[in-house]
Design an enzyme around this catalytic site. Structure first.
Site, PDB file in Angstrom:
ATOM      1  N   ALA A  24      84.238  66.637  32.876  1.00 33.22           N
ATOM      2  CA  ALA A  24      83.481  65.426  32.570  1.00 33.22           C
ATOM      3  C   ALA A  24      83.215  64.552  33.794  1.00 33.22           C
ATOM      4  O   ALA A  24      82.144  63.965  33.926  1.00 33.22           O
ATOM      5  CB  ALA A  24      84.223  64.616  31.503  1.00 33.22           C
TER       6      ALA A  24
ATOM      7  N   GLU B   1      82.697  65.223  36.839  1.00 34.12           N
ATOM      8  CA  GLU B   1      81.924  65.818  37.933  1.00 34.12           C
ATOM      9  C   GLU B   1      80.425  65.560  37.745  1.00 34.12           C
ATOM     10  O   GLU B   1      79.607  66.475  37.620  1.00 34.12           O
ATOM     11  CB  GLU B   1      82.252  67.308  38.036  1.00 34.12           C
ATOM     12  CG  GLU B   1      83.732  67.537  38.338  1.00 34.12           C
ATOM     13  CD  GLU B   1      84.179  68.994  38.264  1.00 34.12           C
ATOM     14  OE1 GLU B   1      83.308  69.886  38.173  1.00 34.12           O
ATOM     15  OE2 GLU B   1      85.403  69.253  38.283  1.00 34.12           O
TER      16      GLU B   1
ATOM     17  N   HIS C  94      80.382  73.218  39.809  1.00 34.28           N
ATOM     18  CA  HIS C  94      81.450  72.213  39.754  1.00 34.28           C
ATOM     19  C   HIS C  94      81.374  71.321  40.993  1.00 34.28           C
ATOM     20  O   HIS C  94      80.638  71.590  41.936  1.00 34.28           O
ATOM     21  CB  HIS C  94      82.821  72.897  39.745  1.00 34.28           C
ATOM     22  CG  HIS C  94      83.135  73.664  38.512  1.00 34.28           C
ATOM     23  ND1 HIS C  94      84.168  73.323  37.667  1.00 34.28           N
ATOM     24  CD2 HIS C  94      82.562  74.771  37.965  1.00 34.28           C
ATOM     25  CE1 HIS C  94      84.226  74.180  36.663  1.00 34.28           C
ATOM     26  NE2 HIS C  94      83.251  75.076  36.822  1.00 34.28           N
TER      27      HIS C  94
ATOM     28  N   TYR D 251      84.546  69.149  43.393  1.00 35.56           N
ATOM     29  CA  TYR D 251      83.909  69.179  44.695  1.00 35.56           C
ATOM     30  C   TYR D 251      84.742  70.109  45.582  1.00 35.56           C
ATOM     31  O   TYR D 251      85.819  70.558  45.164  1.00 35.56           O
ATOM     32  CB  TYR D 251      83.889  67.758  45.320  1.00 35.56           C
ATOM     33  CG  TYR D 251      85.257  67.164  45.565  1.00 35.56           C
ATOM     34  CD1 TYR D 251      85.805  67.139  46.847  1.00 35.56           C
ATOM     35  CD2 TYR D 251      86.024  66.653  44.525  1.00 35.56           C
ATOM     36  CE1 TYR D 251      87.063  66.621  47.078  1.00 35.56           C
ATOM     37  CE2 TYR D 251      87.274  66.139  44.748  1.00 35.56           C
ATOM     38  CZ  TYR D 251      87.800  66.123  46.021  1.00 35.56           C
ATOM     39  OH  TYR D 251      89.065  65.626  46.240  1.00 35.56           O
TER      40      TYR D 251
ATOM     41  N   GLU E   9      81.580  75.099  43.994  1.00 36.92           N
ATOM     42  CA  GLU E   9      82.118  73.743  44.113  1.00 36.92           C
ATOM     43  C   GLU E   9      81.269  73.023  45.164  1.00 36.92           C
ATOM     44  O   GLU E   9      81.314  73.367  46.345  1.00 36.92           O
ATOM     45  CB  GLU E   9      83.589  73.773  44.563  1.00 36.92           C
ATOM     46  CG  GLU E   9      84.535  74.402  43.559  1.00 36.92           C
ATOM     47  CD  GLU E   9      85.026  73.409  42.519  1.00 36.92           C
ATOM     48  OE1 GLU E   9      84.612  72.235  42.573  1.00 36.92           O
ATOM     49  OE2 GLU E   9      85.832  73.815  41.660  1.00 36.92           O
TER      50      GLU E   9
END
Length: 437
Positions: free
Chosen positions: A200, A202, A327, A329, A403
């Site tokens: 949530a 991200e 996604h 990070y 990511e």
């Protein structure tokens, strides 16, 4: 009289008249910032990095995490691999002293998380006000889930290449929306499937994916490379596969990660949807404890949000050429497996393509990007979307997790970070798509 907080977006001091003026303006404009609940305050919370050099150091971090003293932002991947975690101001001195005794010198990456949240909120509001008279979707700002769905639906209504469908409902009954961009009929071309926003907090992933969707939908016939990619592949985009958690992160807790399902512990709702898939479900890198950030749920696909992605993949079985879960990070491109260190049989081909994608990201703005199988480069995870795409019956060789960039801001980047993040991520995905065998 001074009012400290009247909305998610105005945490700076405002007079009563200023509050009334801005609230009236927001209501008149119908902006998402008119959501006005009080949210969790992270004043004084820090993000700290450490480099575990011994098994004892790793166990110490694990104990702090289990006790709820720290929350990982980046889990430790092993010895001599950096980890970062969130910690309150009240616990910082004690934890720092314990870590220092074990030669784990903590480095503060973010001194006050709340300041980042307030900076983000302020910039969101400023962009909303700047663009209040424009009907165009603002790709350089963050948007609520209802705004994302409305944009997909509007695009589908006006663009013959785009279709919109609901692939399931969340725990709280929200539609899980999916957009498809294709030329010709369904069931003819191979598919590239982009799944975003499973965690949530991200937000940058939703913004990146809705930007990519727009590039595909409106770049066809204008941009030669995009035209060729849409002619070659059908594209499926799910901008957020966790709508309840995403909305909760706007309304109540900016750093919420899981969905909002009730659990056996009334104080700890939520399942980590990226641990709920049938890919070594319940194994290493997931937790049976409802209060854990990586709680896997009671069984594989116990969560309707995970089941929706499963069912969408099943509906397109045999056609999905690549699956990418986006996604934040970290600046990492990862392939299976997450749950064992053994390499897949097709790893050489997985590696070849993700190397091309990661290098295309770096070539855009110079953002450093690593790439490898997840168990080697990050940490063990079980029950993930990516591994399910590979081992769950679909055998999608090009199953990846990206990511995105963002180490300076973690999960709370300002809107000014959106465009460069989206552009470089899209360049990486285009490079991947152009090199699939």
């Amino acid at each position: 009289m001074q009012i400290r907080r009247f909305s998610r977006f105005c945490s700076f001091p405002l007079s009563t008249m200023q509050v009334l003026h801005v609230v009236c303006l927001l209501v008149a404009l119908g902006l998402s910032a008119a959501i006005l609940p009080k949210s969790v305050d992270y004043s004084g919370h820090k993000v700290v990095s450490v480099l575990p050099k011994s098994e004892k150091g790793l166990r110490t971090l694990e104990n702090f995490e289990r006790q709820g003293t720290i929350k990982y932002w980046i889990h430790p991947a092993g010895l001599n691999r950096p980890a970062s975690f969130q910690i309150s101001a009240s616990d910082f001195e004690l934890v720092s002293n314990v870590l220092a005794d074990q030669a784990l010198s903590p480095i503060v990456l973010i001194d006050n998380i709340q300041e980042l949240i307030e900076k983000q909120n302020k910039e969101i509001l400023e962009r909303q006000l700047e663009n209040a008279n424009s009907k165009a979707f603002d790709f350089e700002n963050f948007h609520t889930y209802s705004e994302l769905l409305a944009f997909m639906q509007e695009t589908a209504a006006n663009n013959p290449l785009v279709s919109y469908s609901v692939i399931g409902q969340s725990y709280e009954g929200r539609d899980i929306g999916q957009a498809t961009v294709r030329t010709g009929s369904a069931g003819v071309k191979q598919i590239i499937f982009l799944e975003c926003g499973i965690h949530a907090r991200e937000w940058i992933t939703e913004s990146t994916c809705i930007w990519i969707f727009d590039q595909l939908a409106n770049g066809y016939g204008v941009d030669a490379e995009i035209t060729a990619l849409v002619d070659k592949f059908d594209w499926i985009i799910v901008p957020t596969s966790n709508p309840d958690g995403y909305e909760y992160s706007w309304a109540s807790d900016r750093l919420w990660r899981k969905n909002r399902a009730l659990t056996d512990n009334a104080l700890c709702p939520g399942v980590d949807l990226n641990r709920n898939y049938d890919a070594n479900f319940g194994g290493d890198g997931s937790s049976p404890l409802p209060c854990s950030e990586t709680y896997h749920g009671v069984s594989a696909f116990s969560e309707s949000e995970a089941a929706a992605i499963r069912d969408s993949l099943a509906a397109n079985r045999g056609f999905v050429k690549a699956f990418v879960s986006i996604h934040s990070y970290g600046g990492i491109w990862m392939s299976p497996y997450g749950y064992i260190r053994e390499l897949p049989l097709e790893y050489d081909e997985m590696y070849r393509v993700m190397a091309i994608g990661a290098e295309a990201i770096t070539a855009t703005y110079g953002t450093p990007f690593e790439y490898a199988n997840e168990a080697a480069i990050l940490y063990l995870t079980s029950g993930t979307t990516r591994d399910y795409a590979y081992v769950g019956g679909d055998n999608i060789i090009y199953a990846y997790t990206i990511e995105t960039r963002g180490k300076a801001y973690g999960f709370v980047p300002p809107p000014s970070e959106i465009l460069e993040t989206a552009i470089e991520t899209w360049n990486g995905i285009k490079a991947m798509a152009n090199n699939l065998l």
